[in-house]
Design an enzyme around this catalytic site. Structure first.
Site, PDB file in Angstrom:
ATOM      1  N   LYS A  99       0.837  -1.202   0.000  1.00 36.11           N
ATOM      2  CA  LYS A  99       0.000   0.000   0.000  1.00 36.11           C
ATOM      3  C   LYS A  99       0.875   1.256   0.000  1.00 36.11           C
ATOM      4  O   LYS A  99       2.068   1.191   0.321  1.00 36.11           O
ATOM      5  CB  LYS A  99      -0.922  -0.024   1.221  1.00 36.11           C
ATOM      6  CG  LYS A  99      -0.181  -0.029   2.554  1.00 36.11           C
ATOM      7  CD  LYS A  99      -1.119  -0.400   3.715  1.00 36.11           C
ATOM      8  CE  LYS A  99      -0.357  -0.393   5.030  1.00 36.11           C
ATOM      9  NZ  LYS A  99      -1.127  -1.019   6.123  1.00 36.11           N
ATOM     10  N   TYR A 150      16.463  30.322   8.402  1.00 36.72           N
ATOM     11  CA  TYR A 150      15.282  31.006   8.932  1.00 36.72           C
ATOM     12  C   TYR A 150      15.332  31.069  10.452  1.00 36.72           C
ATOM     13  O   TYR A 150      15.659  30.079  11.111  1.00 36.72           O
ATOM     14  CB  TYR A 150      14.009  30.251   8.542  1.00 36.72           C
ATOM     15  CG  TYR A 150      13.575  30.427   7.112  1.00 36.72           C
ATOM     16  CD1 TYR A 150      13.284  31.692   6.587  1.00 36.72           C
ATOM     17  CD2 TYR A 150      13.411  29.317   6.283  1.00 36.72           C
ATOM     18  CE1 TYR A 150      12.852  31.842   5.282  1.00 36.72           C
ATOM     19  CE2 TYR A 150      12.981  29.453   4.969  1.00 36.72           C
ATOM     20  CZ  TYR A 150      12.699  30.718   4.470  1.00 36.72           C
ATOM     21  OH  TYR A 150      12.271  30.855   3.194  1.00 36.72           O
TER      22      TYR A 150
HETATM   23  C1  LIG Z   1      -0.340  -1.984   6.784  1.00 36.47           C
HETATM   24  C2  LIG Z   1      -0.960  -3.296   7.135  1.00 36.47           C
HETATM   25  C3  LIG Z   1      -0.187  -4.465   7.207  1.00 36.47           C
HETATM   26  C4  LIG Z   1       1.326  -4.439   7.146  1.00 36.47           C
HETATM   27  O1  LIG Z   1       1.787  -4.024   8.420  1.00 36.47           O
HETATM   28  P1  LIG Z   1       3.335  -3.855   8.750  1.00 36.47           P
HETATM   29  O2  LIG Z   1       3.348  -3.462  10.187  1.00 36.47           O
HETATM   30  O3  LIG Z   1       3.855  -2.794   7.857  1.00 36.47           O
HETATM   31  O4  LIG Z   1       3.983  -5.179   8.496  1.00 36.47           O
HETATM   32  C5  LIG Z   1      -0.841  -5.675   7.375  1.00 36.47           C
HETATM   33  N1  LIG Z   1      -2.196  -5.720   7.509  1.00 36.47           N
HETATM   34  C6  LIG Z   1      -2.971  -4.612   7.498  1.00 36.47           C
HETATM   35  C7  LIG Z   1      -4.441  -4.739   7.671  1.00 36.47           C
HETATM   36  C8  LIG Z   1      -2.374  -3.367   7.319  1.00 36.47           C
HETATM   37  O5  LIG Z   1      -3.146  -2.261   7.326  1.00 36.47           O
END
Ligand SMILES: *Cc1c(COP(=O)(O)O)cnc(C)c1O
Length: 345
Positions: A33, A242
């Site tokens: 994602k 700044y």
């Molecule tokens: C983002 C996510 C993962 C992966 O989690 P990590 O901590 O990055 O390994 C797995 N399952 C769900 C539902 C997620 O939202």
């Protein structure tokens, strides 16, 4: 060219996937994602597919469409947000598998795409996504009688192995799913590290693939080098940046490098982080501005052409500590302006 170079080590990425896979005796998927946590989903997902991943997870259907174009027809692409209004064509045409979160989503899915595969997401205590026990009880028989491919839930505290919430959610997941004959999934990266009880039939690592905690043995995947734009000498008493937040106390050699808070170098890192020239750390001095950082390189023997922000010396988690956040946020904040270059894989 004055953008930073974000080098993504696909060999290290594949190694991390294989190392997490070797910790379990079940299928290991890959969570890609948010553009593969900021590293570029096309190249990253293809490298993970070559490493052996057959199931991928994204947050929203639009990400699934892009991923399908990168991966071709074979891998399963699962969508955490489920089947939202407006998603039906994307899910149907691109062969996505929505993780259904509500009774409403289940109805929408079964009516609009009868026979099309889906999964079910259950809430075991995190109170974020998924059906709670009563809703699940009311539709489980219908859902399991259709083309349901996976039943999953998500752990809220998996990065804290001793947290009682882990056991509580494990027990709840058993209560809600024992006896079904559909594959089950509970563990993200942290859940894998909790041990075999948490593995079920499929694991869903994300951050560990990209070199982040809680997978302490991960190899770093992201390396970021920032080009030096300008060198100047500053006399004692002169101020930098700044707000005049830094004052030279000695004759100082200062370089200005091309990255700033618009590239994900959070402003809280002003006067609060080092960049690296090989094995030599050099401090950021003054405020991080939108596109630029100033660095004291007085102690280097040579004027560097670039300085690194991310390397084996300084991982996303080091930076996260300084910025008061987590490695995930450092990764997903990596700027769109950086040139992404891929090696290995
Ligand atoms: C983002 C996510 C993962 C992966 O989690 P990590 O901590 O990055 O390994 C797995 N399952 C769900 C539902 C997620 O939202």
């Amino acid at each position: 060219m004055s953008t930073g170079f974000l080098n993504i080590d696909l060999t290290a990425l594949a190694h991390n996937w294989q190392a997490l896979d070797a910790m379990t005796s079940v299928e290991t998927a890959a969570v890609v994602k948010a553009d593969a946590y900021g590293l570029g989903v096309d190249k990253v997902a293809r490298a993970l597919a070559r490493a052996g991943a057959k199931t991928f997870f994204v947050a929203v259907a639009e990400e699934g469409v892009k991923l399908r174009q990168a991966l071709g027809p074979n891998p399963a692409i699962c969508v955490f947000s489920g089947h939202m209004r407006g998603d039906t064509d994307m899910i149907g045409d691109m062969g996505l598998t929505p993780m259904i979160n509500t009774v409403g989503q289940l109805t929408r899915h079964l009516e609009s795409l009868p026979g099309h595969p889906f999964g079910i997401q259950l809430d075991t205590g995190m109170n974020r996504l998924g059906m709670e026990i009563d809703d699940w009880a009311s539709v489980a028989e219908i859902a399991l009688g259709q083309n349901c491919q996976l039943v999953m839930s998500h752990l809220a505290c998996a990065d804290e192995p001793d947290h009682p919430m882990n056991r509580q959610q494990l027990d709840q997941f058993h209560l809600m799913t024992d006896g079904i004959d559909v594959p089950r999934s509970l563990a993200q990266t942290g859940g894998i590290l909790l041990g075999p009880e948490y593995h079920f039939d499929l694991t869903r690592p994300g951050v560990g693939l990209y070199g982040g905690l809680p997978f302490a043995d991960a190899q770093p995947v992201a390396h970021l080098d920032l080009p030096v734009i300008q060198l100047r000498d500053v006399a004692p008493g002169e101020t930098v940046g700044y707000g005049n937040t830094w004052t030279a106390e000695r004759p100082t050699k200062l370089v200005t490098v091309a990255a700033g808070y618009a590239d994900g170098v959070h402003r809280i890192l002003s006067n609060n982080l080092q960049l690296w020239h090989g094995a030599h750390p050099v401090p950021i001095v003054g405020r991080v501005s939108m596109d630029l950082i100033t660095v004291d390189v007085t102690d280097l023997d040579e004027v560097p052409g670039s300085l690194s922000l991310l390397s084996a010396n300084q991982t996303v988690d080091h930076i996260a500590d300084r910025a008061g956040t987590i490695g995930y946020e450092v990764l997903t904040s990596l700027g769109a302006r950086y040139q992404r270059r891929y090696s290995g894989g």
